[in-house]
Design an enzyme around this catalytic site. Sequence first.
Site, mmCIF file in Angstrom:
data_model
loop_
_atom_site.group_PDB
_atom_site.id
_atom_site.type_symbol
_atom_site.label_atom_id
_atom_site.label_comp_id
_atom_site.label_asym_id
_atom_site.label_seq_id
_atom_site.Cartn_x
_atom_site.Cartn_y
_atom_site.Cartn_z
ATOM 1 N N CYS A 130 5.418 -2.038 -5.999
ATOM 2 C CA CYS A 130 6.718 -2.091 -5.315
ATOM 3 C C CYS A 130 6.585 -2.516 -3.844
ATOM 4 C CB CYS A 130 7.404 -0.723 -5.471
ATOM 5 S SG CYS A 130 9.162 -0.719 -5.038
ATOM 6 N N LYS A 149 -0.459 3.661 -5.012
ATOM 7 C CA LYS A 149 0.421 2.946 -4.072
ATOM 8 C C LYS A 149 0.072 3.301 -2.623
ATOM 9 C CE LYS A 149 5.453 2.218 -3.372
ATOM 10 N NZ LYS A 149 6.789 2.687 -3.859
ATOM 11 N N GLU A 196 7.436 0.652 -12.084
ATOM 12 C CA GLU A 196 6.825 1.768 -11.346
ATOM 13 C C GLU A 196 7.227 3.096 -12.010
ATOM 14 O OE1 GLU A 196 8.333 1.616 -7.376
ATOM 15 O OE2 GLU A 196 6.942 3.127 -6.574
#
Lengths: 260, 260
Positions: free
Chosen positions: A143, A109, A40
Amino acid sequence: MKIALWQTPPHHDVQTALEQIDSAAKQARAAGAVVMVTPEMALGGYNIGPEKCAELAQQADGLIAALKQIATAHDIALVAGLALPGEGRPFNGAIAVDGHGRELCCYHKTHLYGDVDRAQFTAGKALSGLFDLHGWRIGLAICYDVEFPEVTRSLALQGAELILVPTANMAPFTSVATRLVPARAEENAVVVAYCNYTGHEGDFDYCGLSCVCGPDGNDLARSKASDSDVLIADLSHAALADCRAVMTHLRDRRPELYRP
Amino acid sequence: MKIALWQTPPHHDVQTALEQIDSAAKQARAAGAVVMVTPEMALGGYNIGPEKCAELAQQADGLIAALKQIATAHDIALVAGLALPGEGRPFNGAIAVDGHGRELCCYHKTHLYGDVDRAQFTAGKALSGLFDLHGWRIGLAICYDVEFPEVTRSLALQGAELILVPTANMAPFTSVATRLVPARAEENAVVVAYCNYTGHEGDFDYCGLSCVCGPDGNDLARSKASDSDVLIADLSHAALADCRAVMTHLRDRRPELYRP
């Protein structure tokens, strides 16, 4: 299809990060991989503060162009985490480009984790679209996203066979890498590749353990907690089909009974 | 609150099964447990054929009365798997009774697994209702149900803190007990108790590994693959609250982004 995960400490200088990605991509391609995933926010680091994230997002066009050059130079697809221009705060993004430098997917995200993520980023508005690479149907997550079974389930229901996940997962949350990611693979009969940092960044002690979990949930490849490496896994459509013949979860769902 | 899981080989004679449940309940209560869970179809066995299941379902009233007597005699709640009258084929059921012999919950397995389940049973029409016992909010699931993240998520979203799961899980599917059940606990910050058979039944080689997984996904207690035992775990509301303060999955969901 061979895939590569680049487990590395964070690089806060983007030129250094690009040089390291170039070197890792060369190594990955030499090992036969046709796609390489980074952690990330690989272009500039993750735990860097809102101002630095905003600065990086303004450089996104140039960074994406550099990624496309690396992909083309080594004839390897890249999935890289970087800050992307958002509304107010930037998005915590991941971009996929193919080995000819063409953009395959851009994802923001959707599940922000804790104070650091929320201070630095704006949450994305949609789950990842799917794209095709070497005959595999692929989706992205970043994540914390992958800790939600709803995310991988949604991608699997749309046909994803492989889910690529740049991450920045820190101690003590090793169970994400060792329990939840394998569960996501098994419960959907998909391959999940989870590419983490190692090393330290501010208060964060990254726990490595990058992994590629097969559709039965078992590791196809796994890095150690503290090594910097280019992890290679060899995926097989035949193995996926064999697994899906036995793993019946996707077709035995009863969505009419579930809470939204 | 202490809970008990009774891991046992199948008993095909229901009188033997009731005697064994009586003995295990006495042992569980002596160890301080206030509820004991049995495997799936503990009253008569699981892999027994459609005719036997239909016969057992016709005896359900008497079997439930006997369970209530055992619960009352030992002042312990019971969650027991048994065949219940259905439409055509019976339901694969679980009944919860308290230590005064009052019915708390009746659930019909909603996800039937493979040919044996489908030949023997009709699928239930709703997920488990929730009930309260000694200050804990509890839901039920049966075997294959718990492999679907949607089931435990639905129960957790309604407030479940503890999910009790009678099961009949066979080799080679040990990963359900060691990976998926712990994942269900962690991703919902709930306690999940999974009570399996050991031993053999027809073609099935049951893999034991009954477990109580805490809200961080880690084992609070686990049986071995081949032991017959009464497994005890001590649950703590304070530990649940501590875990829920850190485990943020339930409040960070974004249901508007998920596929149904």
